[in-house]
Design an enzyme around this catalytic site. Structure first.
Site, PDB file in Angstrom:
ATOM      1  N   GLY A  20       1.259   0.282   6.713  1.00 42.17           N
ATOM      2  CA  GLY A  20       1.602   1.639   6.271  1.00 42.17           C
ATOM      3  C   GLY A  20       1.891   2.558   7.448  1.00 42.17           C
ATOM      4  O   GLY A  20       2.785   3.407   7.410  1.00 42.17           O
ATOM      5  N   ARG A  43      12.608   9.561  10.475  1.00 43.80           N
ATOM      6  CA  ARG A  43      11.412  10.173   9.871  1.00 43.80           C
ATOM      7  C   ARG A  43      10.104   9.645  10.455  1.00 43.80           C
ATOM      8  O   ARG A  43       9.064   9.691   9.799  1.00 43.80           O
ATOM      9  CB  ARG A  43      11.401   9.972   8.359  1.00 43.80           C
ATOM     10  CG  ARG A  43      12.440  10.802   7.655  1.00 43.80           C
ATOM     11  CD  ARG A  43      12.490  10.531   6.187  1.00 43.80           C
ATOM     12  NE  ARG A  43      13.569  11.306   5.592  1.00 43.80           N
ATOM     13  CZ  ARG A  43      13.383  12.381   4.834  1.00 43.80           C
ATOM     14  NH1 ARG A  43      12.187  12.776   4.536  1.00 43.80           N
ATOM     15  NH2 ARG A  43      14.418  13.022   4.345  1.00 43.80           N
ATOM     16  N   GLU A 178      -5.458   0.763  -3.496  1.00 42.88           N
ATOM     17  CA  GLU A 178      -4.635   1.171  -2.346  1.00 42.88           C
ATOM     18  C   GLU A 178      -3.454   1.918  -2.934  1.00 42.88           C
ATOM     19  O   GLU A 178      -3.502   2.288  -4.098  1.00 42.88           O
ATOM     20  CB  GLU A 178      -4.265  -0.045  -1.465  1.00 42.88           C
ATOM     21  CG  GLU A 178      -3.645  -1.218  -2.197  1.00 42.88           C
ATOM     22  CD  GLU A 178      -2.194  -1.041  -2.527  1.00 42.88           C
ATOM     23  OE1 GLU A 178      -1.380  -1.135  -1.603  1.00 42.88           O
ATOM     24  OE2 GLU A 178      -1.851  -0.833  -3.721  1.00 42.88           O
ATOM     25  N   ASP A 203     -13.338   0.600   2.813  1.00 43.15           N
ATOM     26  CA  ASP A 203     -14.437   1.394   2.259  1.00 43.15           C
ATOM     27  C   ASP A 203     -14.792   0.838   0.889  1.00 43.15           C
ATOM     28  O   ASP A 203     -13.937   0.273   0.206  1.00 43.15           O
ATOM     29  CB  ASP A 203     -14.063   2.877   2.169  1.00 43.15           C
ATOM     30  CG  ASP A 203     -12.717   3.119   1.507  1.00 43.15           C
ATOM     31  OD1 ASP A 203     -11.714   2.553   1.990  1.00 43.15           O
ATOM     32  OD2 ASP A 203     -12.655   3.835   0.503  1.00 43.15           O
TER      33      ASP A 203
HETATM   34  N1  HPA Z   1      -7.992   4.972  -2.289  1.00 39.23           N
HETATM   35  C1  HPA Z   1      -6.702   4.706  -2.118  1.00 39.23           C
HETATM   36  N2  HPA Z   1      -6.239   4.023  -1.099  1.00 39.23           N
HETATM   37  C2  HPA Z   1      -7.112   3.546  -0.203  1.00 39.23           C
HETATM   38  C3  HPA Z   1      -8.469   3.771  -0.334  1.00 39.23           C
HETATM   39  C4  HPA Z   1      -8.925   4.518  -1.437  1.00 39.23           C
HETATM   40  O1  HPA Z   1     -10.127   4.758  -1.604  1.00 39.23           O
HETATM   41  N3  HPA Z   1      -9.086   3.176   0.723  1.00 39.23           N
HETATM   42  C5  HPA Z   1      -8.120   2.599   1.469  1.00 39.23           C
HETATM   43  N4  HPA Z   1      -6.929   2.820   0.909  1.00 39.23           N
END
Ligand code: HPA
Length: 234
Positions: A20, A43, A178, A203
């Site tokens: 990303g 961009r 994600e 996370d």
């Molecule tokens: N939400 C959306 N995208 C993400 C998250 C999340 O908690 N963690 C890593 N990418």
């Protein structure tokens, strides 16, 4: 050239990895590619083409979200004749036992946005990844002793959400959230190309565990290497 990409057609390889983050594209290209050349800066999305074990590969940052990934993957498949794309990124876990640093190979992505309707194919909430690419990734992971699991990703539109009730997504089989995989798989389906996503859990939304910066680099390297080794096969 397209509306969003300045590269010459011959400067984009048929095999593409999409992190990303543009900084990560730069990191991957400088650490792993031979003769890496910067081929896009429009961009601030960076693309580098070089070779990995003598096979041409492009690393192209997708930006964040369905909208951005939707644009770049569309143009790469449609205008640059790209054949395979692997998204590499991070995701939030919906499962207590899917822990930070775990690597998930997406078998499918679910989204409840109206992207499908707007983009012209209605009612496809869940899209499968490429079976061939996933088989290659799973075999490669076994060879390299990298532990991976497979599962469905929830591709969300909002990062900040009020509701902490994730059961409506886990009930649909989603293991982690994600923001890009669905758009990539949508375009791969549209153009009959191969695509999948590999994500590292950054996370855990249930236990609130998060990864620290040092470990992050090392673990992301494992995922990057797995993606590079897999994209050059076949
Ligand atoms: N939400 C959306 N995208 C993400 C998250 C999340 O908690 N963690 C890593 N990418």
């Amino acid at each position: 050239m397209t509306v969003h990409i300045e590269s010459k057609k011959e400067d984009i390889a048929p095999r593409v990895l999409m992190p990303g983050d543009p900084n990560r594209a730069h990191y991957i290209a400088s650490k792993y590619l031979k003769d890496a050349k910067l081929v896009n800066r429009v961009r601030g999305e960076l693309a580098y083409t070089g070779t990995y074990k003598d096979v041409p590969v492009t690393i192209f940052s997708s930006g964040m979200g369905i909208g951005s990934m939707g644009i770049y993957s569309y143009e790469l498949f449609n205008d640059y004749d790209v054949e395979k794309i692997i998204r590499i990124g991070t995701a939030g876990s919906y499962k207590e036992d899917l822990k930070v640093y775990d690597i998930v190979v997406a078998d499918s992505a679910y989204s409840n946005t109206c992207y499908d309707e707007e983009a012209g194919i209605e009612n496809i909430d869940t899209i499968n990844s490429s079976f061939e690419l996933n088989s290659t990734i799973i075999d490669t992971a076994a060879l390299k002793n990298i532990k991976v699991t497979t599962g469905r990703l929830h591709t969300s539109l909002a990062f900040y959400t009020e509701s902490k009730d994730y059961t409506k997504y886990t009930d649909l089989g989603c293991v982690a959230v994600e923001m890009e995989a669905y758009a990539l798989l949508f375009n791969a389906k549209k153009f009959k190309k191969q695509a999948t996503a590999i994500v590292t859990i950054s996370d855990n939304l249930i236990t609130h565990e998060e990864i620290n910066s040092e470990e992050r680099e090392r673990k992301l390297d494992e995922m990057i290497m797995l993606a590079l080794e897999s994209i050059i096969k076949n």
